[in-house]
Structures are given as structure tokens and as C-alpha cells.
Design a protein around this motif. Structure first.
Motif, PDB file in Angstrom:
ATOM      1  N   CYS A  63       7.687 -11.617 -18.350  1.00 22.29           N
ATOM      2  CA  CYS A  63       6.647 -12.714 -17.790  1.00 22.29           C
ATOM      3  C   CYS A  63       7.284 -13.680 -17.529  1.00 22.29           C
ATOM      4  CB  CYS A  63       5.514 -12.685 -18.881  1.00 22.29           C
ATOM      5  SG  CYS A  63       4.036 -13.478 -18.359  1.00 22.29           S
ATOM      6  N   LYS A  66       9.231 -13.554 -14.251  1.00 18.29           N
ATOM      7  CA  LYS A  66       8.369 -13.590 -13.335  1.00 18.29           C
ATOM      8  C   LYS A  66       7.407 -14.657 -12.618  1.00 18.29           C
ATOM      9  CE  LYS A  66       7.825  -8.450 -13.635  1.00 18.29           C
ATOM     10  NZ  LYS A  66       6.787  -7.327 -13.140  1.00 18.29           N
ATOM     11  N   MET A  67       7.086 -15.365 -13.740  1.00 19.90           N
ATOM     12  CA  MET A  67       6.534 -16.661 -13.571  1.00 19.90           C
ATOM     13  C   MET A  67       7.601 -17.826 -12.518  1.00 19.90           C
ATOM     14  SD  MET A  67       4.329 -17.119 -16.975  1.00 19.90           S
ATOM     15  CE  MET A  67       3.943 -18.884 -16.457  1.00 19.90           C
ATOM     16  N   ASN A  70       7.848 -16.831  -9.113  1.00 19.06           N
ATOM     17  CA  ASN A  70       6.713 -17.046  -8.557  1.00 19.06           C
ATOM     18  C   ASN A  70       6.757 -18.398  -8.155  1.00 19.06           C
ATOM     19  OD1 ASN A  70       4.192 -16.550  -7.162  1.00 19.06           O
ATOM     20  ND2 ASN A  70       3.042 -17.332  -8.981  1.00 19.06           N
ATOM     21  N   LEU A  71       7.097 -19.321  -9.158  1.00 17.15           N
ATOM     22  CA  LEU A  71       7.328 -20.708  -8.820  1.00 17.15           C
ATOM     23  C   LEU A  71       8.249 -20.954  -7.895  1.00 17.15           C
ATOM     24  CD1 LEU A  71       6.361 -23.478  -9.822  1.00 17.15           C
ATOM     25  CD2 LEU A  71       8.327 -23.487 -11.474  1.00 17.15           C
ATOM     26  N   TYR A  73       8.971 -19.075  -5.451  1.00 20.86           N
ATOM     27  CA  TYR A  73       8.736 -18.551  -4.159  1.00 20.86           C
ATOM     28  C   TYR A  73       7.511 -19.645  -3.488  1.00 20.86           C
ATOM     29  CZ  TYR A  73       5.948 -15.594  -1.194  1.00 20.86           C
ATOM     30  OH  TYR A  73       5.248 -14.939   0.169  1.00 20.86           O
ATOM     31  N   ARG A  74       6.561 -19.962  -4.401  1.00 16.06           N
ATOM     32  CA  ARG A  74       5.689 -20.890  -3.957  1.00 16.06           C
ATOM     33  C   ARG A  74       6.243 -21.922  -3.616  1.00 16.06           C
ATOM     34  NH1 ARG A  74       1.404 -17.945  -2.946  1.00 16.06           N
ATOM     35  NH2 ARG A  74       0.929 -16.603  -4.755  1.00 16.06           N
ATOM     36  N   GLU A  77       7.384 -21.573   0.227  1.00 14.61           N
ATOM     37  CA  GLU A  77       6.109 -21.911   0.835  1.00 14.61           C
ATOM     38  C   GLU A  77       5.832 -23.101   1.334  1.00 14.61           C
ATOM     39  OE1 GLU A  77       3.062 -19.688  -0.742  1.00 14.61           O
ATOM     40  OE2 GLU A  77       3.536 -17.721  -0.072  1.00 14.61           O
TER      41      GLU A  77
END
Length: 100
Positions: A63, A66-67, A70-71, A73-74, A77
């Protein structure tokens, strides 16, 4: 809950395995969702017979990874939004679409 064992003068810790109904609340998902994630290889799991078994520490580590992913990846962006070249590409694309 860890159980310590002594082998050849060395102490090792063993974390017991838990079933999907016990492990699911750790991730905040239904136990069937956790089993599906295990089948897809999205979380670390061991299938023994018909039952899925998990180590809570491995689920927690998964977990966390993955967090962080994601961070990152964001954050990527956000940096794309700040790039003026991306705005030019979007404008050009919108003009092509509206002309068609």
C-alpha cells in the motif's frame, strides 16, 4: 502478533498469515476485492488450497509503495500542466478537432 523461534542459536521472527476476511480491513476493501487483487497479482498473497493468505506487514508495504507511485504520478501531471508547450499542443489539437 509475531512469534519468535530459535534455530541454531539465532532468533527469528515469524509473522502469522491471516485470511482475506481479516486482511481486507487493513486496505479498507471487501474481502472479495482483496481476493481478486491477489488473483491479479496486485497484492502479495499466498493461496493455500482454496483460501488466500496474507501477511499484514506485506500488505502495508504494498500500500505504501502504491501511494508513493501515485504521488509521483500526480506530481508528473502537475509539471505537465505548468509546461506552456503542453498548452500549445492542446490548443492545436482542439483546432484540428473543431475544423473536422
Amino acid at each position: 502478533m509475531e512469534i519468535s523461534e530459535t534455530q541454531n542459536g539465532k532468533t527469528t521472527a515469524f509473522e502469522p498469515l491471516v485470511d482475506s476476511r481479516t486482511a481486507a480491513p487493513t486496505l479498507g476493501v471487501h474481502y472479495k476485492t482483496l481476493e481478486r487483487m491477489a488473483r491479479k497479482g496486485e497484492v502479495p498473497a499466498l493461496k493455500i488450497g482454496r483460501s488466500w493468505s496474507f501477511r499484514l506487514s506485506l500488505l502495508s508495504n504494498c500500500c505504501d509503495r502504491k501511494m508513493l507511485a501515485n504521488l509521483k504520478y500526480r506530481a508528473g501531471e502537475e509539471s505537465e500542466k505548468e509546461n506552456p508547450a503542453n498548452d500549445q499542443r492542446r490548443t492545436h489539437f482542439k483546432q484540428e478537432v473543431s475544423a473536422a
